[in-house]
Design a protein around this motif. Structure first.
Motif, PDB file in Angstrom:
ATOM      1  N   ARG A   1       0.318  -1.625  -0.053  1.00  0.00           N
ATOM      2  CA  ARG A   1      -0.141   0.445   0.197  1.00  0.00           C
ATOM      3  C   ARG A   1       1.154   0.789  -0.318  1.00  0.00           C
ATOM      4  O   ARG A   1       1.751   1.088   0.898  1.00  0.00           O
ATOM      5  N   ASN A   2       0.869   2.392  -0.615  1.00  0.00           N
ATOM      6  CA  ASN A   2       1.727   3.859  -1.173  1.00  0.00           C
ATOM      7  C   ASN A   2       3.125   3.630  -1.515  1.00  0.00           C
ATOM      8  O   ASN A   2       3.948   4.222  -0.533  1.00  0.00           O
ATOM      9  N   VAL A   3       3.389   2.404  -1.966  1.00  0.00           N
ATOM     10  CA  VAL A   3       5.072   2.061  -2.578  1.00  0.00           C
ATOM     11  C   VAL A   3       5.105   1.901  -3.708  1.00  0.00           C
ATOM     12  O   VAL A   3       5.795   3.190  -4.137  1.00  0.00           O
ATOM     13  N   LEU A   4       4.286   1.978  -4.546  1.00  0.00           N
ATOM     14  CA  LEU A   4       3.777   1.690  -6.041  1.00  0.00           C
ATOM     15  C   LEU A   4       4.693   2.797  -6.437  1.00  0.00           C
ATOM     16  O   LEU A   4       5.036   3.291  -7.321  1.00  0.00           O
ATOM     17  N   ILE A   5       3.384   3.787  -6.175  1.00  0.00           N
ATOM     18  CA  ILE A   5       3.516   5.719  -6.330  1.00  0.00           C
ATOM     19  C   ILE A   5       5.171   6.470  -6.018  1.00  0.00           C
ATOM     20  O   ILE A   5       5.038   6.991  -7.384  1.00  0.00           O
ATOM     21  N   TYR A   6       5.814   5.488  -5.475  1.00  0.00           N
ATOM     22  CA  TYR A   6       7.183   5.926  -5.898  1.00  0.00           C
ATOM     23  C   TYR A   6       8.576   5.360  -6.976  1.00  0.00           C
ATOM     24  O   TYR A   6       9.263   5.854  -6.556  1.00  0.00           O
ATOM     25  N   PHE A   7       7.288   4.372  -7.320  1.00  0.00           N
ATOM     26  CA  PHE A   7       7.903   3.318  -9.301  1.00  0.00           C
ATOM     27  C   PHE A   7       8.257   4.567 -10.137  1.00  0.00           C
ATOM     28  O   PHE A   7       7.137   4.985 -10.074  1.00  0.00           O
ATOM     29  N   ASN A   8       8.758   4.447 -11.245  1.00  0.00           N
ATOM     30  CA  ASN A   8       8.494   4.806 -12.330  1.00  0.00           C
ATOM     31  C   ASN A   8       7.630   3.400 -12.709  1.00  0.00           C
ATOM     32  O   ASN A   8       7.615   2.676 -12.300  1.00  0.00           O
ATOM     33  N   GLN A   9       7.337   3.360 -14.537  1.00  0.00           N
ATOM     34  CA  GLN A   9       6.007   2.333 -14.995  1.00  0.00           C
ATOM     35  C   GLN A   9       6.631   1.048 -15.236  1.00  0.00           C
ATOM     36  O   GLN A   9       5.841   0.020 -14.573  1.00  0.00           O
ATOM     37  N   GLU A  10       7.768   1.077 -15.223  1.00  0.00           N
ATOM     38  CA  GLU A  10       8.957  -0.098 -15.288  1.00  0.00           C
ATOM     39  C   GLU A  10       9.350  -0.450 -14.114  1.00  0.00           C
ATOM     40  O   GLU A  10       8.470  -1.744 -14.233  1.00  0.00           O
ATOM     41  N   LEU A  11       9.749  -0.112 -12.952  1.00  0.00           N
ATOM     42  CA  LEU A  11       9.269  -1.080 -11.986  1.00  0.00           C
ATOM     43  C   LEU A  11       7.894  -0.967 -11.367  1.00  0.00           C
ATOM     44  O   LEU A  11       7.963  -1.920 -10.782  1.00  0.00           O
ATOM     45  N   GLN A  12       7.245  -0.620 -11.931  1.00  0.00           N
ATOM     46  CA  GLN A  12       5.467  -1.054 -11.233  1.00  0.00           C
ATOM     47  C   GLN A  12       5.788  -2.567 -11.666  1.00  0.00           C
ATOM     48  O   GLN A  12       4.962  -3.147 -10.693  1.00  0.00           O
ATOM     49  N   ASP A  13       5.460  -2.394 -13.333  1.00  0.00           N
ATOM     50  CA  ASP A  13       5.311  -3.558 -14.013  1.00  0.00           C
ATOM     51  C   ASP A  13       5.980  -4.865 -13.180  1.00  0.00           C
ATOM     52  O   ASP A  13       5.127  -5.674 -13.606  1.00  0.00           O
ATOM     53  N   HIS A  14       7.160  -4.973 -13.249  1.00  0.00           N
ATOM     54  CA  HIS A  14       7.996  -5.903 -12.710  1.00  0.00           C
ATOM     55  C   HIS A  14       7.486  -6.389 -11.571  1.00  0.00           C
ATOM     56  O   HIS A  14       7.473  -7.264 -11.186  1.00  0.00           O
ATOM     57  N   ILE A  15       6.898  -5.641 -10.379  1.00  0.00           N
ATOM     58  CA  ILE A  15       6.624  -5.538  -9.101  1.00  0.00           C
ATOM     59  C   ILE A  15       5.984  -5.987  -9.458  1.00  0.00           C
ATOM     60  O   ILE A  15       4.899  -7.380  -8.727  1.00  0.00           O
ATOM     61  N   ILE A  16       4.253  -5.800 -10.300  1.00  0.00           N
ATOM     62  CA  ILE A  16       3.113  -6.225 -10.322  1.00  0.00           C
ATOM     63  C   ILE A  16       3.772  -8.045 -10.690  1.00  0.00           C
ATOM     64  O   ILE A  16       2.015  -8.603  -9.961  1.00  0.00           O
ATOM     65  N   THR A  17       4.247  -8.685 -11.306  1.00  0.00           N
ATOM     66  CA  THR A  17       4.500  -9.254 -12.051  1.00  0.00           C
ATOM     67  C   THR A  17       5.018 -10.241 -10.482  1.00  0.00           C
ATOM     68  O   THR A  17       4.759 -11.539 -10.960  1.00  0.00           O
ATOM     69  N   LEU A  18       5.611  -9.372 -10.058  1.00  0.00           N
ATOM     70  CA  LEU A  18       6.284 -10.031  -8.694  1.00  0.00           C
ATOM     71  C   LEU A  18       5.326 -11.074  -8.357  1.00  0.00           C
ATOM     72  O   LEU A  18       5.271 -12.453  -7.447  1.00  0.00           O
ATOM     73  N   PHE A  19       3.941  -9.737  -7.795  1.00  0.00           N
ATOM     74  CA  PHE A  19       2.744 -10.245  -6.500  1.00  0.00           C
ATOM     75  C   PHE A  19       2.635 -11.830  -7.845  1.00  0.00           C
ATOM     76  O   PHE A  19       2.143 -12.206  -6.975  1.00  0.00           O
ATOM     77  N   HIS A  20       2.263 -10.580  -8.676  1.00  0.00           N
ATOM     78  CA  HIS A  20       1.087 -12.334  -9.455  1.00  0.00           C
ATOM     79  C   HIS A  20       1.916 -13.581  -9.588  1.00  0.00           C
ATOM     80  O   HIS A  20       0.890 -14.644  -9.313  1.00  0.00           O
ATOM     81  N   ASP A  21       3.421 -13.704  -9.334  1.00  0.00           N
ATOM     82  CA  ASP A  21       4.224 -15.119  -9.201  1.00  0.00           C
ATOM     83  C   ASP A  21       3.939 -15.000  -7.580  1.00  0.00           C
ATOM     84  O   ASP A  21       4.527 -16.864  -7.963  1.00  0.00           O
ATOM     85  N   SER A  22       3.576 -14.776  -7.430  1.00  0.00           N
ATOM     86  CA  SER A  22       3.803 -14.696  -5.904  1.00  0.00           C
ATOM     87  C   SER A  22       2.768 -15.349  -5.202  1.00  0.00           C
ATOM     88  O   SER A  22       2.546 -15.957  -4.384  1.00  0.00           O
ATOM     89  N   MET A  23       1.459 -15.438  -5.754  1.00  0.00           N
ATOM     90  CA  MET A  23      -0.061 -15.921  -5.449  1.00  0.00           C
ATOM     91  C   MET A  23      -0.527 -16.995  -5.925  1.00  0.00           C
ATOM     92  O   MET A  23      -0.514 -16.905  -7.533  1.00  0.00           O
ATOM     93  N   PRO A  24      -1.012 -17.850  -5.490  1.00  0.00           N
ATOM     94  CA  PRO A  24      -2.249 -18.620  -6.233  1.00  0.00           C
ATOM     95  C   PRO A  24      -3.179 -18.377  -6.614  1.00  0.00           C
ATOM     96  O   PRO A  24      -4.046 -17.177  -5.980  1.00  0.00           O
ATOM     97  N   GLN A  25      -4.028 -19.818  -7.200  1.00  0.00           N
ATOM     98  CA  GLN A  25      -5.740 -18.712  -7.605  1.00  0.00           C
ATOM     99  C   GLN A  25      -6.773 -18.303  -6.677  1.00  0.00           C
ATOM    100  O   GLN A  25      -5.992 -18.869  -5.590  1.00  0.00           O
ATOM    101  N   GLY A  26      -7.003 -17.914  -6.319  1.00  0.00           N
ATOM    102  CA  GLY A  26      -7.986 -16.490  -5.411  1.00  0.00           C
ATOM    103  C   GLY A  26      -7.385 -16.436  -3.943  1.00  0.00           C
ATOM    104  O   GLY A  26      -7.932 -15.894  -3.537  1.00  0.00           O
ATOM    105  N   GLY A  27      -6.304 -15.477  -4.547  1.00  0.00           N
ATOM    106  CA  GLY A  27      -5.506 -14.674  -3.444  1.00  0.00           C
ATOM    107  C   GLY A  27      -5.616 -13.408  -3.150  1.00  0.00           C
ATOM    108  O   GLY A  27      -6.583 -13.318  -4.513  1.00  0.00           O
TER     109      GLY A  27
END
Length: 248
Positions: A215-241
């Motif tokens: 929460r309120n962390v991604l706003i400090y990153f540029n778009q490239e890094l935001q995309d990278h981190i969202i992918t990291l979160f996606h890869d860290s979650m099972p279906q239904g997370g």
């Protein structure tokens, strides 16, 4: 070359020095955020040019430690945005309750207030004993503070109001021990929180998580890094997370 271009060049040199010396990579952080924090350090130390920060960064560990605190995002409070925590209790926790074990990742935990808020909410919902909270941050100094669980007693009045508006079921004072001007979080609330260093920029996923906070962390990153981190979160979650982001 304009003075603004010179300044931007110096910012890049400073960030490169930090990366080469310590491995912290701020090069994809929001340029406005980084420049604002570096210029503040410049003024604080009565220096004329951003490039003058580089020798201090390389040779003065204490100076770099203080700069790291400035660059990382450590603004937080207990039960910040109470409506969010109320929604967790009413909407998310009932869905997590069917799981035999719940893994939670709090990315960018800063000094720990949000981690303890989450632990209290889970405890009052009867889920804490089947949970493990992984609270991570880039800055090892704030992680040590977070693990201690000691906060300014003067802030407890505001935190109590937040807790009540977040659906709190007890007296908030039950969760801490007051000692002079400090409040220490009780051991039961600490027991299932694991504080650890993790760099969202460069580190990989370390487990499969049912609930992720950023929460309120991604706003400090540029778009490239935001995309990278969202992918990291996606890869860290099972279906239904569940992924919890800030309103911005």
């Amino acid at each position: 070359m304009s003075s603004r271009s010179d300044e931007n060049l110096e910012v890049n040199l400073v960030l490169q020095a930090i990366f080469r010396k310590y491995g912290y990579d701020f090069r994809n952080y929001s340029p406005a955020h980084v420049k604002r924090r570096l210029l503040g350090k410049l003024t604080e130390n009565e220096l004329d040019h951003l490039s003058e920060l580089i020798p201090r960064i390389i040779y003065d560990q204490a100076f770099f430690d203080s700069l790291l605190i400035d660059l990382t995002v450590n603004v937080t409070e207990m039960f910040r945005d109470p409506k969010f925590f109320l929604a967790l209790r009413e909407t998310v926790f009932p869905k997590l309750a069917i799981l035999p074990f719940i893994r939670v990742w709090l990315a960018g935990c800063a000094s720990g207030e949000e981690a303890y808020s989450l632990a209290i909410s889970l405890d009052e919902s009867g889920l804490y004993d089947q949970c493990q909270i992984y609270a991570t941050d880039l800055d090892e100094l704030v992680l040590k503070k977070a693990a201690n669980g000691i906060f300014d007693l003067g802030k407890m009045r505001k935190y109590t109001r937040n807790y009540q508006h977040a659906g709190g079921q007890k007296a908030f004072s039950d969760y801490y021990v007051a000692n002079y001007d400090a409040a220490r979080i009780g051991g039961r609330i600490k027991k299932n929180i694991f504080f650890s260093r993790h760099n969202l920029v460069s580190d990989a996923s370390f487990n499969e998580m049912n609930l992720i906070f950023c929460r309120n962390v991604l706003i400090y990153f540029n778009q490239e890094l935001q995309d990278h981190i969202i992918t990291l979160f996606h890869d860290s979650m099972p279906q239904g997370g569940f992924l919890c982001l800030g309103p911005k």
